[in-house]
Write a protein that holds these residues in place. Structure first.
Motif, PDB file in Angstrom:
ATOM      1  N   SER A  32     -38.726  -0.996 -89.244  1.00 22.51           N
ATOM      2  CA  SER A  32     -38.484   0.430 -89.492  1.00 22.51           C
ATOM      3  C   SER A  32     -37.259   0.865 -88.703  1.00 22.51           C
ATOM      4  N   TRP A  33     -36.780   2.044 -89.026  1.00 26.92           N
ATOM      5  CA  TRP A  33     -35.796   2.716 -88.188  1.00 26.92           C
ATOM      6  C   TRP A  33     -36.599   3.539 -87.184  1.00 26.92           C
ATOM      7  N   LEU A  34     -36.321   3.344 -85.908  1.00 23.43           N
ATOM      8  CA  LEU A  34     -37.086   3.973 -84.838  1.00 23.43           C
ATOM      9  C   LEU A  34     -36.214   4.973 -84.091  1.00 23.43           C
ATOM     10  N   VAL A  35     -36.700   6.208 -84.000  1.00 23.73           N
ATOM     11  CA  VAL A  35     -35.971   7.272 -83.307  1.00 23.73           C
ATOM     12  C   VAL A  35     -36.623   7.470 -81.942  1.00 23.73           C
ATOM     13  N   VAL A  36     -35.842   7.290 -80.865  1.00 23.16           N
ATOM     14  CA  VAL A  36     -36.403   7.323 -79.511  1.00 23.16           C
ATOM     15  C   VAL A  36     -35.849   8.444 -78.640  1.00 23.16           C
ATOM     16  N   GLY A  37     -34.799   9.127 -79.082  1.00 28.07           N
ATOM     17  CA  GLY A  37     -34.231  10.239 -78.318  1.00 28.07           C
ATOM     18  C   GLY A  37     -34.951  11.537 -78.629  1.00 28.07           C
ATOM     19  N   TYR A  38     -35.207  12.361 -77.615  1.00 30.51           N
ATOM     20  CA  TYR A  38     -35.959  13.598 -77.825  1.00 30.51           C
ATOM     21  C   TYR A  38     -35.295  14.518 -78.844  1.00 30.51           C
ATOM     22  N   GLU A  39     -34.023  14.822 -78.647  1.00 29.54           N
ATOM     23  CA  GLU A  39     -33.353  15.773 -79.549  1.00 29.54           C
ATOM     24  C   GLU A  39     -33.306  15.234 -80.970  1.00 29.54           C
ATOM     25  N   GLU A  40     -33.118  13.933 -81.125  1.00 27.94           N
ATOM     26  CA  GLU A  40     -33.066  13.332 -82.456  1.00 27.94           C
ATOM     27  C   GLU A  40     -34.441  13.364 -83.126  1.00 27.94           C
ATOM     28  N   VAL A  41     -35.500  13.120 -82.357  1.00 28.79           N
ATOM     29  CA  VAL A  41     -36.859  13.195 -82.914  1.00 28.79           C
ATOM     30  C   VAL A  41     -37.157  14.617 -83.358  1.00 28.79           C
ATOM     31  N   ARG A  42     -36.844  15.576 -82.510  1.00 30.49           N
ATOM     32  CA  ARG A  42     -37.133  16.979 -82.833  1.00 30.49           C
ATOM     33  C   ARG A  42     -36.373  17.429 -84.079  1.00 30.49           C
ATOM     34  N   SER A  43     -35.105  17.081 -84.156  1.00 31.74           N
ATOM     35  CA  SER A  43     -34.318  17.500 -85.327  1.00 31.74           C
ATOM     36  C   SER A  43     -34.770  16.767 -86.586  1.00 31.74           C
ATOM     37  N   ALA A  44     -35.196  15.503 -86.431  1.00 28.11           N
ATOM     38  CA  ALA A  44     -35.642  14.735 -87.591  1.00 28.11           C
ATOM     39  C   ALA A  44     -36.900  15.334 -88.206  1.00 28.11           C
ATOM     40  N   PHE A  45     -37.767  15.906 -87.380  1.00 30.89           N
ATOM     41  CA  PHE A  45     -38.975  16.540 -87.902  1.00 30.89           C
ATOM     42  C   PHE A  45     -38.633  17.624 -88.926  1.00 30.89           C
ATOM     43  N   ALA A  46     -37.515  18.310 -88.706  1.00 32.52           N
ATOM     44  CA  ALA A  46     -37.147  19.436 -89.569  1.00 32.52           C
ATOM     45  C   ALA A  46     -36.069  19.089 -90.589  1.00 32.52           C
ATOM     46  N   VAL A 103     -51.060  10.647 -80.014  1.00 31.26           N
ATOM     47  CA  VAL A 103     -50.381  10.198 -81.234  1.00 31.26           C
ATOM     48  C   VAL A 103     -48.982   9.739 -80.819  1.00 31.26           C
ATOM     49  N   PRO A 104     -48.758   8.441 -80.686  1.00 29.04           N
ATOM     50  CA  PRO A 104     -47.472   7.966 -80.153  1.00 29.04           C
ATOM     51  C   PRO A 104     -46.307   8.087 -81.116  1.00 29.04           C
ATOM     52  N   ALA A 105     -46.591   8.279 -82.400  1.00 31.69           N
ATOM     53  CA  ALA A 105     -45.506   8.404 -83.386  1.00 31.69           C
ATOM     54  C   ALA A 105     -45.957   9.315 -84.518  1.00 31.69           C
ATOM     55  N   GLY A 106     -45.003  10.026 -85.095  1.00 33.28           N
ATOM     56  CA  GLY A 106     -45.321  10.846 -86.249  1.00 33.28           C
ATOM     57  C   GLY A 106     -45.591   9.980 -87.474  1.00 33.28           C
ATOM     58  N   THR A 107     -46.145  10.578 -88.495  1.00 24.55           N
ATOM     59  CA  THR A 107     -46.352   9.834 -89.736  1.00 24.55           C
ATOM     60  C   THR A 107     -45.000   9.384 -90.278  1.00 24.55           C
ATOM     61  N   TYR A 108     -45.011   8.306 -91.053  1.00 24.37           N
ATOM     62  CA  TYR A 108     -43.764   7.744 -91.564  1.00 24.37           C
ATOM     63  C   TYR A 108     -42.973   8.785 -92.350  1.00 24.37           C
ATOM     64  N   ARG A 109     -41.663   8.756 -92.139  1.00 25.90           N
ATOM     65  CA  ARG A 109     -40.735   9.512 -92.964  1.00 25.90           C
ATOM     66  C   ARG A 109     -39.923   8.521 -93.797  1.00 25.90           C
ATOM     67  N   TYR A 110     -39.389   9.012 -94.926  1.00 25.51           N
ATOM     68  CA  TYR A 110     -38.594   8.163 -95.816  1.00 25.51           C
ATOM     69  C   TYR A 110     -37.325   8.923 -96.185  1.00 25.51           C
ATOM     70  N   THR A 111     -36.206   8.216 -96.157  1.00 21.84           N
ATOM     71  CA  THR A 111     -34.927   8.870 -96.425  1.00 21.84           C
ATOM     72  C   THR A 111     -34.741   9.096 -97.922  1.00 21.84           C
ATOM     73  N   ALA A 112     -34.576  10.352 -98.296  1.00 17.55           N
ATOM     74  CA  ALA A 112     -34.364  10.687 -99.708  1.00 17.55           C
ATOM     75  C   ALA A 112     -32.939  10.402-100.150  1.00 17.55           C
ATOM     76  N   LEU A 172     -40.675   8.343 -86.053  1.00 18.23           N
ATOM     77  CA  LEU A 172     -40.295   9.266 -84.993  1.00 18.23           C
ATOM     78  C   LEU A 172     -41.209   9.009 -83.801  1.00 18.23           C
ATOM     79  N   SER A 173     -40.673   8.406 -82.755  1.00 19.54           N
ATOM     80  CA  SER A 173     -41.491   8.020 -81.613  1.00 19.54           C
ATOM     81  C   SER A 173     -41.665   9.182 -80.644  1.00 19.54           C
ATOM     82  N   LEU A 174     -42.830   9.777 -80.681  1.00 20.92           N
ATOM     83  CA  LEU A 174     -43.145  10.854 -79.743  1.00 20.92           C
ATOM     84  C   LEU A 174     -43.255  10.299 -78.325  1.00 20.92           C
ATOM     85  N   ALA A 175     -43.859   9.119 -78.214  1.00 18.76           N
ATOM     86  CA  ALA A 175     -44.024   8.500 -76.898  1.00 18.76           C
ATOM     87  C   ALA A 175     -42.680   8.274 -76.228  1.00 18.76           C
ATOM     88  N   ALA A 176     -41.689   7.846 -77.001  1.00 16.68           N
ATOM     89  CA  ALA A 176     -40.353   7.632 -76.445  1.00 16.68           C
ATOM     90  C   ALA A 176     -39.670   8.952 -76.125  1.00 16.68           C
TER      91      ALA A 176
END
Length: 401
Positions: A45-59, A285-294, A312-316
């Motif tokens: 998978s593509w793993l996002v470990v930076g806080y700002e990147e995880v937060r922005s990816a959620f939206a 919950v160490p990671a969000g549910t899978y996302r898929y790039t449209a 999206l790694s919440l733990a990271a």
């Protein structure tokens, strides 16, 4: 999905990813916020470990929850157990979320406080004379399971089976057993739905009755058959598994930090901070549910193709020093505005509806436990045995008092 971007073997970055994923995440963060990785299970998978990147990816609307956006999706018309609001995007997500949102308002959740206290007290009564117990089996597991089952209308006699299924569905060490448990749970839930359908008593007010009525009386415009099954599955599993681990993780961390446990006993106002810091430091919950790039996109400097799976790694994110000072330190005294920035319940459209209930249950469970057993301690050396699971939780937590 195949990629020309370097693939990182997470197993090479830590001695045991189940026990300590944080060493691997720290190593990745030093290289960048987004990476193509292979998990110890073999999944890529593509793993996002930076806080700002995880937060922005959620939206980010380019990242979808619906698996049909995956390049590897094979349309066999089936989902593991139905189809729920975590597996869809707007407008379906909005429609499904609206059906259950009113059950999890702050007012409705606060109305559950007496029942949560009663259930917790009964569980502590049952083990008080023993002097020791596995806190996961005796307390952390049955408390939220009781609450969510009563909220949805699941019979007492079915709860033991449901607990076993739920644990196995989320396990990562035996895919065949996980599939079998999902199938058995689907059969059980279908039967439960039929049972609710046969009971037409207007006095019945549990949430599953409400979902059945939304399907039967308002039709597919409100709730399709596979969505009815999927929502029942989601509410039952997510409605207790996260809180089980939140309670047990909090107790484990407090017992391992006696000075902070003493501070909490001396000042009950620190209870909220203890819950929030647990959500950050050992997120259930160490990671969000899978996302898929449209569509193809660049995230954190990494070029991600269309149809790729993104984790999206919440733990990271919660150990990112760019967002949390001294992130490797468990500290219930943190500034609440800093601690509450955690993403343990997600962010944006998919922020967890059950967050108020989880916080209430965890706070009450901790307060009643610590009040009842002032000499509570690890029964053993306190070495944690983590589950090999989609959740971050303990297999057991031996304690004495």
């Amino acid at each position: 999905m195949r990629t020309q971007y370097p693939t990182v073997q997470l197993a090479d970055l830590t001695d045991d990813f189940t026990v300590d994923p944080y060493t691997a995440f720290a190593a990745l963060r030093r290289r960048g916020p987004v990476h193509h990785v292979r998990f110890p299970t073999g999944d890529e998978s593509w793993l996002v470990v930076g806080y700002e990147e995880v937060r922005s990816a959620f939206a980010d609307p380019r990242l979808r929850n619906d698996v049909r956006h995956s390049a590897d999706f094979e349309d066999d018309g089936l989902y593991a157990v139905g189809r729920n609001m975590l597996q869809v995007d707007p407008p379906d997500h909005t429609r499904l979320r609206t059906l259950v949102a009113r059950e999890f308002t702050a007012r409705r959740v606060q109305a559950l406080r007496p029942r949560v206290e009663e259930a917790a007290g009964a569980l502590l009564d049952a083990v008080a004379a023993d002097g020791r117990a596995d806190l996961v089996a005796a307390y952390a597991y049955p408390l939220p399971l009781t609450v969510i089952c009563e909220l949805l209308g699941v019979r007492d006699v079915d709860r033991a089976s449901f607990r076993a299924w739920s644990t196995q569905v989320l396990a990562l060490d035996d895919p065949e057993e996980s599939t079998r448990a999902s199938q058995e749970m689907a059969v059980y839930l279908a039967g439960l739905v039929q049972e609710k359908r046969r009971i037409r008593d207007a006095a019945e007010s549990d949430l599953l009755h409400a979902l059945v009525r939304a399907h039967d009386e308002e039709g597919a415009g409100r709730l399709a058959p596979e969505e009815l099954l999927g929502m029942a599955f989601l509410l039952l599993v997510a409605g207790h598994e996260t809180t089980v681990n939140l309670i047990a993780n909090a107790v484990h961390l407090l017992l391992g930090h006696p000075e902070q446990l003493a501070a909490l006993r001396a000042d009950p106002e620190l209870l909220k901070g203890a819950v929030e810091e647990t959500l950050r430091f050992e997120s259930p919950v160490p990671a969000g549910t899978y996302r898929y790039t449209a569509e193809p996109l660049t995230l954190g400097g990494a070029p991600i193709p269309a149809g790729a799976r993104v984790v999206l790694s919440l733990a990271a994110a919660h150990r990112d020093p760019a967002r949390f000072p001294d992130p490797e330190r468990f500290d219930i005294h943190r500034d609440p505005t800093t601690t509450r920035a955690h993403l343990a319940f997600g962010h944006g459209l998919h922020h967890c509806l059950g967050a108020p209930l989880a916080r209430l249950e965890a706070a009450l469970a901790l307060r009643l436990l610590l009040d009842r057993f002032p000499r509570l301690a690890h029964d053993g050396d306190g070495t944690p045995r983590w589950r090999t699971s989609l959740m971050r939780g303990l297999r057991e937590l031996p304690v004495r008092w």
